[in-house]
Design an enzyme around this catalytic site. Structure first.
Site, PDB file in Angstrom:
ATOM      1  N   ASP A 246       0.866  -1.181   0.000  1.00  0.00           N
ATOM      2  CA  ASP A 246       0.000   0.000   0.000  1.00  0.00           C
ATOM      3  C   ASP A 246       0.901   1.229   0.000  1.00  0.00           C
ATOM      4  O   ASP A 246       2.069   1.132  -0.366  1.00  0.00           O
ATOM      5  CB  ASP A 246      -0.964  -0.032   1.187  1.00  0.00           C
ATOM      6  CG  ASP A 246      -2.305   0.632   0.868  1.00  0.00           C
ATOM      7  OD1 ASP A 246      -2.284   1.807   0.459  1.00  0.00           O
ATOM      8  OD2 ASP A 246      -3.357  -0.006   1.017  1.00  0.00           O
ATOM      9  N   HIS A 269       1.907   1.836  -3.264  1.00  0.00           N
ATOM     10  CA  HIS A 269       1.054   2.743  -4.031  1.00  0.00           C
ATOM     11  C   HIS A 269       1.663   4.132  -4.120  1.00  0.00           C
ATOM     12  O   HIS A 269       0.978   5.085  -4.466  1.00  0.00           O
ATOM     13  CB  HIS A 269      -0.342   2.834  -3.412  1.00  0.00           C
ATOM     14  CG  HIS A 269      -1.120   1.561  -3.492  1.00  0.00           C
ATOM     15  ND1 HIS A 269      -2.362   1.401  -2.904  1.00  0.00           N
ATOM     16  CD2 HIS A 269      -0.841   0.374  -4.086  1.00  0.00           C
ATOM     17  CE1 HIS A 269      -2.801   0.177  -3.126  1.00  0.00           C
ATOM     18  NE2 HIS A 269      -1.905  -0.465  -3.841  1.00  0.00           N
TER      19      HIS A 269
END
Length: 434
Positions: A246, A269
């Site tokens: 993430d 991300h």
């Protein structure tokens, strides 16, 4: 003979003793960038006689750690030597003052969902929770490359695969921590975010390692952000390696005066602002950020800004956009990309079904004065030849976004392009908007 008071403490509290071994705290400084008036912890505590060593404990180390923190507060050092420490009680360490924590052991948290559902410290923001939290003034937390905090993430990810509502605590949290350093720790397999930095100021975080590895394909790691910064200012995160699934770093609402530098991020991300503006009527401010010298590999994005759109006028209590605020004075500079889907993603239509709907209800959260400069490397084939997206909900709420010195090549070797929507008076002469 009268026993010294510290020896008496050893007799009455078997989990705690006063040690003659004095861990050597590292000397670290923010480099090369730092916020103005940045004042992390003043350095290692001076007392060599006030060192509280906590014995390893595989049942519940929390009482011993808490006792050590009280005893060695105001000038001492809490020392967790090599060995296993299982924490089975939520640990509130928000009373600290002029104290060091030397963590050389291996810290884990009892695998018990029911226990932590009732005991973990709860936060309303995105339902975050913590096993333990640090707060106070002038605190150094360091592992010297020896200390490990292991979240046993697979236990929690597997539970989440069966029940998505399972509460999963973050691995380390600060709440009201001021003038502090955190360094030299290895963090493994966090159930949720690795670090929550909340309501804190003047913290220097350096030389950290964060690693995620899921063992079960049907129960992958979820929400393993490296750092989430919330309602905090004057923070520096530097010289660290993160392998996760993430955001490498996420700036949550009301994060200001922050420097992120010299990170190596894989599988993430990206370095993300947001998401912001999710809650109708609430004001989110993120400003004065400098992100510098980042290596990003196998990620969805390198640099990312996520803002929710507006909502219809008759909407009340929306949790899907309509929030107020601004993103302002943000710089991403000297960014190295390897096999990332996009190098830059700016979306003021986050989670919107389509651009037409977003255009109909522009965001009430303004994005302005953002610079993306000196990006080099490659992208993945996912959007080839597109290497980035710049999408605003209206030019009226998106100002002065500059993209320059971009030297990034898609796998095809074709000329790289960007998707651009509603960019208004932005400075995009150095890129091609397709």
């Amino acid at each position: 003979m009268k026993l010294p008071i510290l020896v008496t403490l050893f007799i009455t509290l078997p989990a705690l003793c006063v040690s003659s071994k004095t861990p050597s705290a590292p000397t670290i400084s923010a480099y090369p960038k730092s916020p103005g008036n940045f004042k992390p912890a003043s350095g290692r505590q001076n007392s060599t006689s006030n060192v509280c060593e906590v014995k390893p404990n595989q049942t519940d180390a929390a009482p011993g750690i808490l006792a050590a923190a009280h005893t060695c507060n105001n000038g001492g050092t809490v020392f967790l030597p090599p060995g296993d420490f299982v924490v089975a009680t939520a640990l509130d360490l928000t009373f600290l003052n002029n104290i060091d924590f030397a963590i050389w052991g291996n810290i884990t948290f009892k695998k018990d969902i029911d226990l932590w559902t009732t005991q973990a410290f709860q936060y309303t923001f995105q339902t975050a929770s913590l096993f333990w939290r640090f707060g106070g003034n002038n605190v150094n937390i360091y592992g010297d490359g020896k200390g490990v905090i292991d979240g046993a993430g697979q236990y929690w990810w597997s539970a989440m695969a069966e029940d998505s509502s399972v509460m999963r605590p973050c691995l380390l949290g600060t709440d009201g921590l001021h003038h502090a350093t955190i360094s030299g720790l290895t963090m493994l397999n966090s159930p949720n975010w690795f670090n929550l930095i909340a309501n804190s100021t003047d913290i220097l975080i350096s030389n950290m390692t964060m690693l995620v590895e899921s063992e079960i394909s049907d129960a992958p790691a979820k929400n393993t952000d490296g750092w989430d910064i919330y309602r905090s200012s004057n923070i520096v995160i530097q010289d660290s390696r993160i392998v996760n699934t993430d955001d490498c770093v996420s700036f949550k609402p009301n994060s200001t005066q922050i420097v992120i530098q010299n990170l190596d991020c894989t599988g993430s991300h990206g370095i993300s602002v947001g998401s912001l503006g999710q809650y109708q009527g609430e004001t989110d401010i993120v400003e004065d950020l400098y992100i510098y010298n980042i290596s990003m590999t196998d990620a969805s994005d390198v640099a990312r800004i996520k803002v929710w759109p507006g909502v219809p006028a008759d909407t009340s209590g929306s949790t899907s956009g309509g929030g107020l605020g601004r993103v302002r004075n943000v710089t991403y500079e000297h960014m190295q990309s390897e096999n990332n889907d996009h190098i830059i993603s700016v979306s003021q239509c986050y989670e919107s079904k389509n651009q037409t709907m977003c255009d109909s209800y522009p965001s009430k959260l303004v994005i302005e004065d953002v610079l993306f400069k000196d990006f080099k490397g490659t992208t993945s084939k996912k959007y080839d030849p597109e290497i980035g997206e710049l999408t605003c909900s209206s030019p009226d709420v998106c100002h002065n976004i500059t993209v320059q010195d971009i030297n990034v090549t898609p796998p095809s070797g074709d000329s790289p392009t960007f998707t651009c929507n509603n960019m208004g008076n932005s400075n995009l002469e150095d890129i091609t908007c397709a």
